[in-house]
Design an enzyme around this catalytic site. Structure first.
Site, PDB file in Angstrom:
ATOM      1  CG  HIS A 262      -1.862   1.136   1.306  1.00 51.62           C
ATOM      2  ND1 HIS A 262      -3.173   1.038   0.922  1.00 51.62           N
ATOM      3  CD2 HIS A 262      -1.681   2.419   1.712  1.00 51.62           C
ATOM      4  CE1 HIS A 262      -3.764   2.218   1.076  1.00 51.62           C
ATOM      5  NE2 HIS A 262      -2.891   3.070   1.567  1.00 51.62           N
ATOM      6  CD  GLU A 263       1.495   3.636   3.702  1.00 49.97           C
ATOM      7  OE1 GLU A 263       1.789   4.715   3.151  1.00 49.97           O
ATOM      8  OE2 GLU A 263       0.388   3.437   4.259  1.00 49.97           O
ATOM      9  CG  HIS A 266       0.226   6.139  -0.702  1.00 50.85           C
ATOM     10  ND1 HIS A 266      -0.762   6.852  -1.323  1.00 50.85           N
ATOM     11  CD2 HIS A 266      -0.384   5.458   0.309  1.00 50.85           C
ATOM     12  CE1 HIS A 266      -1.929   6.622  -0.715  1.00 50.85           C
ATOM     13  NE2 HIS A 266      -1.727   5.768   0.277  1.00 50.85           N
ATOM     14  CD  GLU A 292      -5.922   5.111   0.057  1.00 54.75           C
ATOM     15  OE1 GLU A 292      -4.931   5.850   0.268  1.00 54.75           O
ATOM     16  OE2 GLU A 292      -6.194   4.134   0.770  1.00 54.75           O
TER      17      GLU A 292
HETATM   18 ZN    ZN Z   1      -3.294   5.173   1.602  1.00 57.44          ZN
END
Ligand code: ZN
Length: 497
Positions: A262-263, A266, A292
């Protein structure tokens, strides 16, 4: 002359960006390595630097420069015009707010965050309620100051997702809600069968190596970034140096892995911004929703597909002998465990967006004065029952679980679901353009996929507003159907395992 003025703007924006990056470094340090006894000193340093940045951003000469450039924006080249348009938009919003309102919002929000933590600890919503009531009033005043002619919620939403049409968002969320409810009803409410494979004993030093390997393999550049640990994982950009954080659980491989993916999503976005436009709107992420979408793309669409585990099960087995005899399908079932649950941050892909829709419906009702703050816990429980068939045993697992409303961020929650919506559209479009993404992932051939995202999303920064960026990248305005299709296929796969 106009080129000269734009040059001045560029110098100013880069100076602001340098200050912001320095603030980010202090914040990153506070959340990762800072010794616990120096919190007060750090808070003061952050306060001082924030005040300096605010002074720069609101200096009369700077405001006049932006206004002057905006009037003559027709004479600028299109890229420069983007920087002027976006800077002016943010500046005007700031300028519309009376000083006393800014100060009171900041004070009430800071106070409410503290009260929220106590109210949550003691499971006592009534303590937070008067603060929350004040926050709702202040957010209405904020919206009225920015634009008295539009519905307050639309103005608030724009603060977090500029460029999304509120009417489109409402209809998109309504479609999603009706499409999700039958899927959620089909989930095995125990989810017991799925869990086991990625739970066990996974030594932390080996997990660190595995997570770094995964982030590096999908394209995260460790010469311009780091991966560290934090209690609440986050990603922060320090002017082109991107810091990821994750959190490890020795008994569950999924926790850190999917946080890291997830990170890293980003982080790949931040690393993919145009380096020549650093510090300008063109070199800044488009919106929270688009940000996101990048994290969900790698976490859910890539990281939970069968091909991902075909690529990474072998290196995982080398590090974790416990996985030696675990078949791929069990790993896949574990990675895609799904069941209705009370807590948003622990929710799976299929149930997650209903958690957001619940919050969206309650916060619009609060802002539009259709729901009283005192009635919020009961309204929360009624919707949990309606959407998930679950009753929170306490407000701690209910209305008190998220800090967002106490922080004054009303209108923020939809950006999480918009991220999921955009991610599904981007995945379909990438597949249409590159062929089977599963084949690329299985082969560990990530550069074509990353390049595709770089070109259509990362490099563009704020060139287009979010809705337009997604329309151009995918050929379709933001819409719920690709996400619903993805989740239907996902549920079929889960049921087949
Ligand atoms: Zn996020």
């Amino acid at each position: 002359m106009i080129a000269y003025l734009y040059g001045h703007l560029l110098v100013a924006l880069r100076k602001h960006a340098d200050l912001a990056a320095t603030l980010h470094l202090l914040e990153w340090d506070q959340e990762t390595f800072m010794p616990s006894g120096t919190l007060a000193e750090r808070a003061r340093q952050i306060g001082t630097l924030s005040a300096v940045l605010h002074e720069y951003e609101t200096a009369p000469a700077f405001l006049a420069l932006v206004d002057g450039l905006y009037e003559r924006r027709a004479d600028l080249d299109p890229r420069q015009a983007v920087d002027v348009r976006e800077t002016k938009w943010r500046m005007d919003r700031r300028r519309a707010l009376p000083g006393p309102l800014v100060a009171e919002r900041a004070r009430v929000q800071a106070e409410a965050r503290g009260v929220w933590a106590e109210a949550r600890r003691d499971n006592d919503f009534s303590r937070l309620a008067p603060r929350l009531q004040r926050i709702v009033e202040l957010e209405r005043q904020f919206a009225a100051a920015v634009d008295p002619n539009r519905p307050a919620y639309d103005v608030l939403l724009e603060e977090y997702e500029p460029g999304i049409c509120p009417a489109r968002l409402r209809s998109l969320l309504a479609t999603l809600r009706e499409g999700l409810r039958p899927l959620v009803a089909r989930l095995d409410r125990n989810g017991a069968a799925a869990k086991a494979a990625l739970c066990g004993r996974f030594p932390l030093d080996r997990q660190r190596r595995f997570n770094r390997l995964v982030a590096e393999t999908i394209g995260f550049d460790f010469t311009r970034g780091r991966l560290d640990e934090a209690a609440h994982p986050f990603t922060i950009d320090i002017g082109g140096d991107v810091r990821l954080t994750t959190r490890y659980d020795e008994n569950d491989l999924r926790y850190a892995l999917y946080s890291t993916l997830h990170e890293a999503g980003h982080g790949l976005y931040e690393q993919g911004l145009d380096p020549d436009a650093l510090g300008t709107p063109r070199g800044t992420a488009c919106s929270l929703g688009v940000h996101e979408s990048q994290s969900r793309f790698w976490e859910n669409h890539v990281g939970r597909m069968e091909a991902f585990w075909e690529r990474f099960l072998a290196p995982a087995r080398e590090l974790f002998p416990e996985l030696a005899d675990v078949p791929l399908r069990s790993v896949l079932a574990s990675a895609n465990e799904a069941k209705p649950s009370l807590i948003r941050t622990e929710a799976d892909e299929i149930t997650y967006n209903l958690h957001i829709i619940l919050r969206f419906e309650l916060e619009t009702a609060l802002i539009e004065d259709r729901l009283r703050v005192d009635d919020l816990p009961a309204a929360w429980r009624a919707k949990m029952e309606e959407y998930f068939g679950l009753e929170p045993p306490s407000d701690r697992e209910g209305v008190l679980q998220d800090v967002h409303w106490a922080s004054g961020t009303i209108g923020y929650f939809p950006t999480y679901t918009l991220g999921n919506v955009y991610a599904a559209q981007l995945m379909d479009a990438a597949e249409a353009s590159l062929g089977s993404i599963a084949d690329l992932v299985r082969a560990g051939d990530f550069p074509p996929l990353l390049q595709w995202l770089r070109q259509r999303v990362h490099r563009l920064g704020q060139t287009y507003p979010a809705g337009e960026l997604i329309t151009q990248a995918t050929g379709e305005a933001p819409t719920a159907q690709p996400l619903l299709d993805h989740l239907s296929r996902k549920l079929e796969m889960i049921e087949s395992l």
